[in-house]
Design a protein around this motif. Structure first.
Motif, short mmCIF file in Angstrom:
data_model
loop_
_atom_site.label_atom_id
_atom_site.label_comp_id
_atom_site.label_asym_id
_atom_site.label_seq_id
_atom_site.Cartn_x
_atom_site.Cartn_y
_atom_site.Cartn_z
N GLY A 186 59.34 61.37 31.84
CA GLY A 186 58.50 60.73 30.74
C GLY A 186 58.72 59.73 30.02
N LEU A 187 59.62 59.10 29.93
CA LEU A 187 59.97 57.93 29.57
C LEU A 187 59.55 56.67 30.46
CD1 LEU A 187 60.93 55.64 27.49
CD2 LEU A 187 62.97 56.54 27.49
N THR A 188 60.50 57.88 31.90
CA THR A 188 60.64 56.63 32.59
C THR A 188 58.79 56.39 32.94
OG1 THR A 188 62.43 57.76 33.72
CG2 THR A 188 60.36 56.55 35.20
N TRP A 189 58.06 57.25 33.20
CA TRP A 189 56.55 57.29 33.31
C TRP A 189 55.80 56.02 32.18
CZ3 TRP A 189 51.81 57.19 30.50
CH2 TRP A 189 50.59 57.25 31.23
N LEU A 190 56.22 56.27 31.06
CA LEU A 190 55.30 55.08 30.57
C LEU A 190 56.12 53.77 30.43
CD1 LEU A 190 53.50 54.52 27.32
CD2 LEU A 190 55.68 55.44 26.30
N ALA A 191 57.48 53.80 30.39
CA ALA A 191 58.33 52.67 30.45
C ALA A 191 58.10 51.65 31.92
CB ALA A 191 59.36 52.87 30.04
N GLU A 192 57.21 52.50 32.95
CA GLU A 192 58.08 51.90 34.69
C GLU A 192 56.90 52.37 35.15
OE1 GLU A 192 62.04 52.66 35.97
OE2 GLU A 192 62.84 52.97 33.77
N ILE A 224 49.01 62.78 23.17
CA ILE A 224 50.16 64.58 22.71
C ILE A 224 50.79 64.76 23.28
CG2 ILE A 224 50.06 66.70 22.96
CD1 ILE A 224 46.79 66.38 22.50
N LEU A 225 52.35 64.60 23.26
CA LEU A 225 53.91 63.94 23.89
C LEU A 225 54.11 65.31 23.29
CD1 LEU A 225 56.06 63.09 24.99
CD2 LEU A 225 56.45 62.49 22.64
N GLU A 226 54.48 66.53 24.74
CA GLU A 226 54.82 67.45 24.35
C GLU A 226 56.14 67.43 26.03
OE1 GLU A 226 56.22 71.16 26.08
OE2 GLU A 226 54.16 70.66 27.44
N LEU A 227 57.38 67.11 25.43
CA LEU A 227 58.10 67.04 26.26
C LEU A 227 59.72 67.54 25.48
CD1 LEU A 227 58.10 63.98 27.95
CD2 LEU A 227 58.00 65.54 28.94
N ASP A 277 71.50 64.13 22.39
CA ASP A 277 71.41 62.82 22.35
C ASP A 277 70.68 62.06 22.87
OD1 ASP A 277 72.72 63.67 19.89
OD2 ASP A 277 75.00 62.73 20.33
N GLU A 278 70.66 62.02 23.86
CA GLU A 278 69.65 62.14 24.78
C GLU A 278 68.49 62.32 24.83
OE1 GLU A 278 69.02 60.40 29.80
OE2 GLU A 278 71.00 61.50 29.52
N THR A 279 68.15 63.29 24.92
CA THR A 279 66.46 63.79 24.47
C THR A 279 65.81 62.88 23.63
OG1 THR A 279 67.38 66.17 25.29
CG2 THR A 279 65.45 65.62 24.01
N ARG A 280 66.51 62.50 22.51
CA ARG A 280 66.39 62.11 21.20
C ARG A 280 65.95 61.01 21.37
NH1 ARG A 280 66.69 63.73 15.48
NH2 ARG A 280 67.62 65.42 15.28
N ALA A 281 66.83 60.19 21.90
CA ALA A 281 67.22 58.80 22.16
C ALA A 281 65.77 58.79 23.49
CB ALA A 281 68.29 58.48 22.98
N ASN A 282 65.04 59.39 24.03
CA ASN A 282 64.48 59.49 25.55
C ASN A 282 62.54 59.32 24.38
OD1 ASN A 282 65.83 58.75 27.42
ND2 ASN A 282 66.06 61.11 27.80
N LEU A 283 62.89 60.70 23.27
CA LEU A 283 61.89 60.54 22.71
C LEU A 283 61.29 59.60 22.01
CD1 LEU A 283 61.84 64.61 22.44
CD2 LEU A 283 60.74 63.09 23.73
N ASP A 284 62.09 59.11 21.22
CA ASP A 284 62.11 58.31 20.23
C ASP A 284 62.12 56.84 20.53
OD1 ASP A 284 62.66 57.23 17.84
OD2 ASP A 284 64.78 56.35 18.34
N HIS A 285 62.41 56.03 21.95
CA HIS A 285 62.06 55.94 22.82
C HIS A 285 60.69 55.48 23.42
CE1 HIS A 285 63.00 51.79 25.99
NE2 HIS A 285 61.79 51.96 25.07
N ILE A 286 60.15 56.53 23.09
CA ILE A 286 58.69 56.98 23.80
C ILE A 286 57.25 56.36 22.45
CG2 ILE A 286 56.42 58.61 24.54
CD1 ILE A 286 58.78 59.64 25.85
N LEU A 287 58.05 57.25 21.61
CA LEU A 287 57.13 57.15 20.55
C LEU A 287 57.56 55.56 19.52
CD1 LEU A 287 58.36 60.24 18.68
CD2 LEU A 287 56.09 59.58 19.79
#
Length: 229
Positions: free
Chosen positions: A82-88, A105-108, A119-129
């Motif tokens: 999901g982060l890759t989609w938004l950022a790249e 609507i973010l559901e990941l 911790d990585e899941t949290r970081a990825n979602l944090d970055h998206i938001l």
């Protein structure tokens, strides 16, 4: 695949950009756009196209007098994709470049437990938001309950306390970024086999109908945030 009932995200953005000052539809009159960024739950795995979460949400919003365009991005397996989609990707960068009149609507995270540490899941979602907050795109954070096996010792590095922190993560991130929260995508469906498919996990068409009914009020609040700091 990114789609708006068969229309690509980039094509939709280009169409809005081409509307001139003499058009009957200007930037203020165009329908708000809700982008669904998520996994197989929000993409209605196994459900007929006319009965999916997105199709039902579009109809429900129209019936409530709040019509919107729903952009389905297609299946994003994990918070990382999901982060890759938004950022790249081209479409993700297009959203960041032209955020006006959009909401997400973010559901990941549901599929992360056997693949990615919490911790990585949290970081990825944090970055998206954070990226969406920077562009002032209002977001509805949709949580899910962790699978039972996510706390199994078989998944080294996750630990027996995975499920609790996982569930709290969504509310904590929504609070941090000032976003709306819907705590559990399958609220009203979990524990009702008749609302689930044969895998006992994914909602069926009737389950999606209940989810849309339950989520509709907060999605209307999401739409009201478009255009407001």
């Amino acid at each position: 695949m990114t789609k708006v009932l068969g229309v690509s995200f980039v094509a939709l953005a280009a169409a809005f950009a081409m509307l001139g000052p003499t058009s009957n539809v200007d930037a203020e009159d165009a329908l708000p756009i809700i982008v669904t960024l998520g996994d197989s739950y929000i993409n209605s795995y196994g459900v007929a196209p006319t009965e999916t979460f997105a199709a039902r949400l579009k109809s429900a919003l129209a019936a409530a007098g709040r019509p919107a365009t729903i952009v389905e991005l297609g299946y994003k397996a994990t918070s990382r994709t999901g982060l890759t989609w938004l950022a790249e990707t081209k479409d993700g960068l297009e959203l960041q470049a032209n955020p006006a009149n959009h909401a997400v609507i973010l559901e990941l995270g549901q599929n992360d437990c056997a693949r990615i540490k919490l911790d990585e899941t949290r970081a990825n979602l944090d970055h998206i938001l954070a990226l969406l907050a920077e562009k002032r795109v209002p977001v509805l954070v949709v949580g899910t309950a962790a699978y039972d096996y996510c706390s199994s010792a078989l998944y080294a590095g996750h630990g027996a306390d995975y499920a609790g922190p996982f569930s709290r993560m969504f509310s904590e991130l929504a609070t941090k970024h000032g976003d709306l929260l819907y705590p559990d995508f399958k609220e009203g469906v979990t524990g009702h086999p008749e609302l689930l498919q044969a895998d006992r996990d994914h909602p069926n068409a009737a389950g999606d109908a209940i989810i849309v009914t339950n989520m509709l009020p907060v999605v209307q609040t999401l739409l009201a945030r478009i255009g407001h700091p």
